[in-house]
Each structure stands twice: as structure tokens, then as C-alpha cells.
Design an enzyme around this catalytic site. Structure first.
Site, short mmCIF file in Angstrom:
data_model
loop_
_atom_site.label_atom_id
_atom_site.label_comp_id
_atom_site.label_asym_id
_atom_site.label_seq_id
_atom_site.Cartn_x
_atom_site.Cartn_y
_atom_site.Cartn_z
N GLY A 173 7.33 4.63 -2.65
CA GLY A 173 6.19 5.25 -3.37
C GLY A 173 6.52 5.33 -4.91
CG ASP A 177 -2.29 -8.55 -7.50
OD1 ASP A 177 -3.00 -7.55 -7.94
OD2 ASP A 177 -1.19 -8.12 -6.85
CG ASP A 232 3.55 -5.64 -5.01
OD1 ASP A 232 3.47 -6.10 -6.11
OD2 ASP A 232 2.96 -4.55 -4.53
CB SER A 234 9.55 0.63 -0.76
OG SER A 234 8.47 1.33 -0.81
CE1 TYR A 285 -3.53 -1.76 -6.26
CE2 TYR A 285 -4.86 -2.75 -4.55
CZ TYR A 285 -4.18 -2.98 -5.50
OH TYR A 285 -3.54 -4.19 -5.60
C1 GLA Z 1 0.10 -2.79 -6.12
C2 GLA Z 1 -0.28 -3.85 -5.42
C3 GLA Z 1 -0.09 -5.15 -6.14
C4 GLA Z 1 -0.82 -4.96 -7.54
C5 GLA Z 1 -0.30 -3.75 -8.35
C6 GLA Z 1 -0.88 -3.41 -9.50
O1 GLA Z 1 1.46 -2.86 -6.40
O2 GLA Z 1 0.37 -4.10 -4.16
O3 GLA Z 1 -0.81 -5.93 -5.55
O4 GLA Z 1 -2.12 -5.07 -7.53
O5 GLA Z 1 -0.24 -2.55 -7.39
O6 GLA Z 1 -0.48 -4.49 -10.47
#
Ligand code: GLA
Length: 385
Positions: A121, A37, A171, A126, A221
Site C-alpha cells: 500500500g 496511463d 505497473d 506490491s 482512483y
Molecule cells: C496506480 C495504478 C497505475 C497508475 C498509478 C498512477 O499505481 O495501478 O496504473 O495509474 O496508480 O499513476
């Protein structure tokens, strides 16, 4: 009435006698399209039967009152100086309110009480359920007429600025746009989307929760995101039309095999291939070909494990054990990585047996209890009458 709704309804009465609204805001799964994304790519998520419920009401004061019924904790902020509270759960909500103000929307004092059954988590979003749930509630309470897309952006900014996770839009978007029994395919650049019915009565969607929480996830991340951007920037030097990895195909990337640092190359390779897999997966859904759809999940897992390096041994164990089980047609780690859940597509008549087996195997291997959740696909955030 749903028990959680009753909890938030009762609790908010400790704070106000004013008229209240109740909002249901779901967690999500993602079938395929992981870490795509924020590269402007494609995702294939759905909302599920685990939710946060928020009770909210306007007040006459100049304060925001936030209450977690589950943690039996609360936080109070002045509406004119919303800042961090020192409590992560409250920061998601405070951050959302602050982003309304930054976007120029006027909100007054309010109280919000929430509770839910989305494991925290576990990679089921969430946090987006909380931020989108409040964004939806404030839009209602203060009659702001903000579009669902803009609510998604507000909630995403709360995550960036208050929680420090530079997440993509998946999300928040699925939280607000989901439809019952449907999978959403989203183009994360144009935000064009379409739905596919998930009409496979013989298949159960089962999540296996490792119980391991993503302690590294925030920094890892953000690092992945930077690595992807570095890769795209290098490729752009030769191909000026490339904005990010969405615009790169495998033959373009291969030209950079000896130029990009190996870790950057691997991250890019995963993303470029994953975008292609989402396209394939969508066409398998069109053809009602669930077994080929399922096979792609295992390929994604290998990409996440080897090239993107966001898996952990416990998740690999869950995936490989699942794939060994007759009746499993797809399995992979899901979400940001470093813990959380695997998603498994399992033939319905074997799914009880699957769950039982996985619990035993996981306990033997790790000494920890596995939790498992059978998912139905639900609609997005909405008011409860
Ligand atoms: C988390 C992030 C999303 C996406 C996923 C991995 O959930 O909030 O935006 O990047 O990781 O696909």
C-alpha cells in the site's frame, strides 16, 4: 542465498515435494507520468530493489493452494471454480489464475508460496508484483508461451476484476519489462517503449514513506478515471478524433474552460500537462540534464495536489521539506495518491544527511516514524536459478 528466497523454499516443502520454480518480481517507482496511463498517455517508471519472491510447483490435484509466508495464512480453491476468497492477498493470486482461464489458457493444480519486502500500500506496486509474479510463474510451470505483454494484460485484468481497481497498464508493464539501471518510457496506447540509462552516479533515489496507506485510493482512483473519460467525451463532441485525454492538447482543452464542470476541467488540465512533462523529462534524460529533470517533479506534485487532488497534507509536508533541503533536485508524491511514498532525487553526498533530517522533521510534525528506502533500478520479473 537471499533470506526471502530461503523462506519461500522452506515453506513450499510443507505442501509439496515436487520440482519447484522461484520467481523474483520487483516493485516499481515512477519518475513522472502519474495518472496518465489510463488516459493512454506516457509514463516513466523503473523497477527497484524491493521484490516479491514466489515459489511455485505443479500438483496432481484439482486445487490451487496459495500461501502467504509473511502473513502465515493460506487459501485453497478448486481449479474449476475459482472465485473470491475473502482475503485480499489471496484474491490477487486467485484472480490471476482465473484470468488465465478466461483468456483460454489451461492451467492445472498448483501451489504458490510468496513472501517479500515491498511495503504494502506504499505506492510501490506490491499488488502488480504479486499478480505479475504469479502470471510469470504459471506461464513457466504450464509451458504456455504467453508473451510478456499478454501476461501484463492478464495481471491487469486480475486487478480490475478481483481487486476492483480500474488501473492502467504501467505497473504490470514495468514489472515485466524493466531493465537494470534503466528508466522505461512507455506509450500506454501503442505500448511502444524505449529505455533511458539512469546514469547519474552523483544522485540517489530516495523514497520517503509516510506510512499512510491508501484507504480512499480504490474509490477515488476509479472516480478520477471516470472524470477523465467524461472530459474526453465532451471534447470529442467537437473533436471527433479524440479518443481520450492523450489526444487533447492544452489549446483544445482551453476552449472548454467554460463548458466543462470545474472539477472535470482541472483533472483534464493536470493530465494534459503531465503528458507534456513526460515528453520533456525524456528529452532531459537524453541530454543528461538531471537538474531540469528533477525540477519537473515538483511541478507534477503541484498538479497532483491542486488539479488532480490526490495528495494529502503529510505528502505535501514531505515534498516541501525535501525541496527546502539543499541537495534535493526533485521531489513529489508518487503513485495513486492519498498516502504512500514521495520520490526524491538527492545529491549523493548529502543523501544520508537528508534521510536523517527528514526522519526528524516528520516525527516532529506527525508523531509518526518515517521510513525511507534508497532505490537501485533493477530488471523485471525473472526466474531465479
Ligand atoms: C496506480 C495504478 C497505475 C497508475 C498509478 C498512477 O499505481 O495501478 O496504473 O495509474 O496508480 O499513476
Amino acid at each position: 542465498m537471499n533470506q526471502i528466497v530461503q523462506v519461500v523454499k522452506n515453506k513450499i516443502r510443507e505442501y509439496t515435494a515436487a520440482e519447484i520454480i522461484i520467481v523474483r518480481s520487483p516493485g516499481r517507482i515512477n519518475f513522472i507520468g502519474e495518472h496518465t496511463d489510463y488516459n493512454d498517455g506516457f509514463v516513466l517508471p523503473a523497477a527497484i530493489n524491493k521484490s516479491v519472491f514466489l515459489a511455485a510447483a505443479k500438483t496432481d490435484s484439482d486445487r490451487i493452494q496459495l500461501v502467504s509466508a509473511d502473513m502465515n495464512d493460506s487459501a485453497e480453491l478448486k481449479i474449476n471454480s475459482i472465485g473470491k476468497t475473502g482475503k485480499l492477498w489471496a484474491d490477487y493470486l486467485a484472480g490471476t489464475a482465473a484470468e488465465f482461464q478466461k483468456s483460454g489458457y489451461n492451467i492445472g493444480g498448483f501451489v504458490c508460496v510468496f513472501s517479500g519486502d515491498i511495503p504494502i500500500g506504499a505506492g510501490l506496486s506490491s499488488s502488480a508484483a504479486i499478480t505479475c509474479g504469479l502470471a510469470f510463474a504459471l506461464n513457466e510451470l504450464f509451458a504456455l508461451n504467453i508473451s510478456a505483454k499478454d501476461l501484463a494484460f492478464i495481471a491487469q485484468k486480475a486487478e480490475h476484476n478481483f481487486a476492483g481497481v480500474n488501473c492502467g497498464i504501467m505497473d504490470q508493464f514495468i514489472n515485466l519489462f524493466a531493465e537494470k539501471d534503466k528508466v522505461l518510457k512507455l506509450d500506454c496506447r501503442s505500448l511502444e517503449y524505449n529505455f533511458y540509462p539512469f546514469d547519474f552516479p552523483d544522485i540517489d533515489i530516495i523514497l520517503c514513506d509516510s506510512g499512510i496507506r491508501r484507504s480512499l485510493a480504490g474509490s477515488e482512483y476509479n472516480t478520477r478515471r471516470i472524470q477523465c473519460d467524461k472530459g474526453a467525451a465532451a471534447i470529442k463532441e467537437k473533436y471527433p478524433l479524440v479518443k481520450n485525454l492523450r489526444d487533447v492538447d492544452i489549446s483544445m482543452l482551453e476552449e472548454f474552460g467554460n463548458i466543462l464542470p470545474p472539477d472535470i476541467y482541472s483533472r483534464c488540465l493536470y493530465v494534459v500537462e503531465e503528458n507534456e512533462r513526460v515528453r520533456q523529462a525524456a528529452s532531459f534524460l537524453d541530454d543528461k540534464n538531471i537538474s531540469s529533470f528533477g525540477e519537473l517533479l515538483a511541478v507534477t506534485h503541484e498538479g497532483l495536489r491542486i488539479d488532480y487532488e490526490v495528495s494529502i497534507p503529510e505528502m505535501d509536508f514531505l515534498v516541501y521539506s525535501a525541496l527546502d533541503f539543499q541537495g534535493v533536485i526533485g521531489s513529489r508524491m508518487m503513485g495513486g495518491g492519498f498516502g504512500g511514498c514521495t520520490i526524491n532525487l538527492v545529491e549523493k553526498d548529502r543523501s544520508e544527511n537528508f534521510i536523517e533530517k527528514m526522519h526528524i522533521l516528520y516525527k516532529d510534525k506527525t508523531g509518526s516514524e518515517l521510513r525511507s528506502y534508497k532505490c537501485s533500478l533493477e530488471s523485471g520479473t525473472s526466474l531465479i536459478k
